[in-house]
Design a protein around this motif. Structure first.
Motif, mmCIF file in Angstrom:
data_model
loop_
_atom_site.group_PDB
_atom_site.id
_atom_site.type_symbol
_atom_site.label_atom_id
_atom_site.label_comp_id
_atom_site.label_asym_id
_atom_site.label_seq_id
_atom_site.Cartn_x
_atom_site.Cartn_y
_atom_site.Cartn_z
ATOM 1 N N SER A 23 87.431 117.483 135.854
ATOM 2 C CA SER A 23 86.076 117.735 136.186
ATOM 3 C C SER A 23 85.469 116.506 136.016
ATOM 4 C CB SER A 23 85.866 118.832 134.800
ATOM 5 O OG SER A 23 84.546 119.176 135.242
ATOM 6 N N ILE A 24 85.744 115.683 135.069
ATOM 7 C CA ILE A 24 84.913 114.366 135.122
ATOM 8 C C ILE A 24 85.070 113.597 136.463
ATOM 9 C CG2 ILE A 24 84.932 112.203 133.998
ATOM 10 C CD1 ILE A 24 85.729 113.590 131.150
ATOM 11 N N GLY A 25 86.541 113.488 136.919
ATOM 12 C CA GLY A 25 86.682 112.870 138.236
ATOM 13 C C GLY A 25 85.830 113.503 139.297
ATOM 14 N N PHE A 26 85.461 114.656 139.541
ATOM 15 C CA PHE A 26 85.021 115.410 140.351
ATOM 16 C C PHE A 26 83.366 115.014 140.192
ATOM 17 C CE2 PHE A 26 81.826 118.843 141.389
ATOM 18 C CZ PHE A 26 81.709 118.892 142.702
ATOM 19 N N PHE A 27 82.798 114.993 139.211
ATOM 20 C CA PHE A 27 81.448 114.735 138.901
ATOM 21 C C PHE A 27 81.173 113.350 138.938
ATOM 22 C CE2 PHE A 27 81.221 118.560 136.052
ATOM 23 C CZ PHE A 27 80.070 118.897 136.701
ATOM 24 N N ALA A 28 82.168 112.370 138.575
ATOM 25 C CA ALA A 28 81.848 110.925 139.104
ATOM 26 C C ALA A 28 81.838 110.447 140.571
ATOM 27 C CB ALA A 28 83.067 109.971 138.361
ATOM 28 N N PHE A 30 80.808 112.734 142.822
ATOM 29 C CA PHE A 30 79.637 113.246 143.165
ATOM 30 C C PHE A 30 78.378 112.209 142.860
ATOM 31 C CE2 PHE A 30 75.617 115.722 142.176
ATOM 32 C CZ PHE A 30 75.341 116.319 143.440
ATOM 33 N N ALA A 31 78.586 111.667 141.515
ATOM 34 C CA ALA A 31 77.567 110.684 140.986
ATOM 35 C C ALA A 31 77.444 109.158 141.789
ATOM 36 C CB ALA A 31 77.505 110.347 139.699
ATOM 37 N N GLY A 32 78.773 108.950 142.238
ATOM 38 C CA GLY A 32 78.811 107.814 143.084
ATOM 39 C C GLY A 32 78.273 107.904 144.251
ATOM 40 N N VAL A 33 78.536 108.857 144.927
ATOM 41 C CA VAL A 33 77.751 109.178 146.538
ATOM 42 C C VAL A 33 76.467 109.367 146.146
ATOM 43 C CG1 VAL A 33 77.769 110.864 148.174
ATOM 44 C CG2 VAL A 33 80.101 110.348 147.142
ATOM 45 N N THR A 34 75.971 110.124 145.271
ATOM 46 C CA THR A 34 74.304 110.111 144.969
ATOM 47 C C THR A 34 73.657 108.763 144.863
ATOM 48 O OG1 THR A 34 74.735 112.505 144.107
ATOM 49 C CG2 THR A 34 72.593 111.154 143.538
ATOM 50 N N ASP A 35 74.572 108.116 144.034
ATOM 51 C CA ASP A 35 74.009 106.498 143.677
ATOM 52 C C ASP A 35 73.874 105.747 145.005
ATOM 53 O OD1 ASP A 35 72.621 104.857 141.870
ATOM 54 O OD2 ASP A 35 74.652 103.626 142.145
ATOM 55 N N ALA A 36 74.924 106.008 145.812
ATOM 56 C CA ALA A 36 74.934 105.027 147.155
ATOM 57 C C ALA A 36 73.847 105.449 147.906
ATOM 58 C CB ALA A 36 76.234 105.134 147.795
ATOM 59 N N GLY A 46 70.113 108.811 133.418
ATOM 60 C CA GLY A 46 71.426 108.605 133.251
ATOM 61 C C GLY A 46 72.133 109.073 132.317
ATOM 62 N N LYS A 47 71.575 109.110 130.987
ATOM 63 C CA LYS A 47 72.225 109.490 129.656
ATOM 64 C C LYS A 47 72.135 111.044 129.711
ATOM 65 C CE LYS A 47 70.898 105.281 126.888
ATOM 66 N NZ LYS A 47 70.170 104.901 125.959
ATOM 67 N N VAL A 48 71.189 111.353 130.149
ATOM 68 C CA VAL A 48 71.201 113.115 130.135
ATOM 69 C C VAL A 48 72.288 113.541 131.004
ATOM 70 C CG1 VAL A 48 69.982 115.018 130.630
ATOM 71 C CG2 VAL A 48 68.590 113.274 129.527
ATOM 72 N N ILE A 49 72.451 112.991 132.048
ATOM 73 C CA ILE A 49 73.628 113.422 133.139
ATOM 74 C C ILE A 49 74.894 113.174 132.534
ATOM 75 C CG2 ILE A 49 74.560 113.011 135.420
ATOM 76 C CD1 ILE A 49 71.921 112.100 136.409
ATOM 77 N N ALA A 50 75.169 112.150 131.857
ATOM 78 C CA ALA A 50 76.245 111.813 131.232
ATOM 79 C C ALA A 50 76.677 112.771 130.008
ATOM 80 C CB ALA A 50 76.395 110.372 130.446
ATOM 81 N N VAL A 51 75.517 112.966 129.198
ATOM 82 C CA VAL A 51 76.021 114.297 128.193
ATOM 83 C C VAL A 51 76.321 115.520 128.651
ATOM 84 C CG1 VAL A 51 74.796 115.468 126.658
ATOM 85 C CG2 VAL A 51 74.605 112.967 126.620
ATOM 86 N N ALA A 52 75.470 115.964 130.086
ATOM 87 C CA ALA A 52 75.606 117.306 130.590
ATOM 88 C C ALA A 52 77.055 117.294 131.335
ATOM 89 C CB ALA A 52 74.680 117.375 131.710
ATOM 90 N N VAL A 53 77.527 116.037 131.587
ATOM 91 C CA VAL A 53 78.807 116.181 132.432
ATOM 92 C C VAL A 53 79.987 116.203 131.553
ATOM 93 C CG1 VAL A 53 80.583 114.365 133.621
ATOM 94 C CG2 VAL A 53 78.176 114.563 134.637
#
Length: 288
Positions: A23-28, A30-36, A46-53
């Motif tokens: 699950s962490i890998g999936f969100f990672a 998704f986050a990488g594509v969104t950041d690009a 970023g911190k809120v997203i990390a806690v949510a993930v």
């Protein structure tokens, strides 16, 4: 069936870690594509997203690996297998009773008073030995005799032995059949001996009988291989459950036997079982 003990099993924690990391890998990703694509979107939160993930991943991992009742539905054949903690004689539908080739019923000198066949006498036939013996005798009337004990054998109890795997079907109650199968051989000292091969052949015979007479109703069987069979040292309960399930599924693929098989485990034996492993095994029996 209690599932708390499954949290102590390595299989649970391995699956929990695997699913959480996936699950962490999936969100990672998704986050990488969104950041690009949108470089200014994530940093402020970023911190809120990390806690949510982290919370979502832990929740997903726990949900995916959470212990559940050990059961499996199959489409080919259309049947179910349930591993049930409880009382064999309180289950819905018909019942398989493991017996010896002599179909002895006398307790406690011949038959273990705590065994399944003793409970058939005490609970279903209300200690009426004659009624049970008459029912078994009638059911075995067309079966060949394998051995007649001689006076010099000095055997207590019944003096006729039937072939290993013989099945006597009796009906002491309306619409409830008891399939008494001889899966162990009795000698003149009233010692019951069983083997893996003999139990396999006996199970095949009883499935044929259930298919012919059981009307597709659920069938329940206790864990076999211990007690009087004297093979528990290399056929423990965990293996016995897998063995019964495998035999049932092989026979069911030839022709449907019952709508459901209940493999009933006594409470004292449940604590030694790995339920997650059993669930994985039942899942593996699905056609590939």
């Amino acid at each position: 069936m209690s599932i708390a003990r499954d949290f102590t099993k390595r299989r649970f924690w391995t699956r929990f870690a695997t699913q959480t990391l996936a699950s962490i890998g999936f969100f990672a990703i998704f986050a990488g594509v969104t950041d690009a694509l949108f470089p200014d979107l994530l940093p402020p939160v970023g911190k809120v997203i990390a806690v949510a993930v982290a919370a979502l991943s832990l929740g997903f991992g726990l949900y995916q690996s959470w212990p559940r009742p050990v059961q499996m539905n199959y489409s080919s054949p259309n049947t179910e297998i349930h591993v049930v903690e409880g009382d064999l004689f309180e289950q819905e539908g018909n019942v398989v009773i493991g017996m010896t080739t002599t179909f002895d019923t006398e307790i406690p000198h011949v038959i273990d008073e705590l065994g399944v066949q003793a409970q058939l006498l005490t609970r279903i036939y209300r200690n009426d030995n004659r009624a049970l013996d008459d029912a078994l005798c009638a059911a075995l009337e067309d079966h060949p005799v394998a051995r007649r004990f001689k006076p010099e054998d000095r055997k207590q109890g019944k003096q006729i032995a039937y072939p290993l795997g013989a099945v006597a079907t009796i009906m002491p109650a309306v619409r409830k059949l008891y399939f008494c199968v001889a899966y162990t051989e009795m000698n003149n000292r009233n010692e019951a001996r069983g083997s893996v091969d003999g139990i396999w052949r006996s199970l095949n015979n009883v499935w044929d009988e259930v298919r012919a007479k059981g009307n597709g109703d659920p069938i329940s069987i206790a864990v076999i291989g211990g007690g009087q069979a004297r093979i528990s040292q290399y056929f423990p309960a965990q293996d016995s459950i897998r063995f019964i399930a495998l035999s049932y599924m092989f026979a069911s693929r030839k022709e449907k036997i019952a709508s459901r098989l209940n493999i009933v485990v006594e409470k004292r034996a449940v604590r030694n079982l790995d339920m997650l492993e059993l669930q994985a095994f039942l899942k593996s029996l699905r056609p590939s």
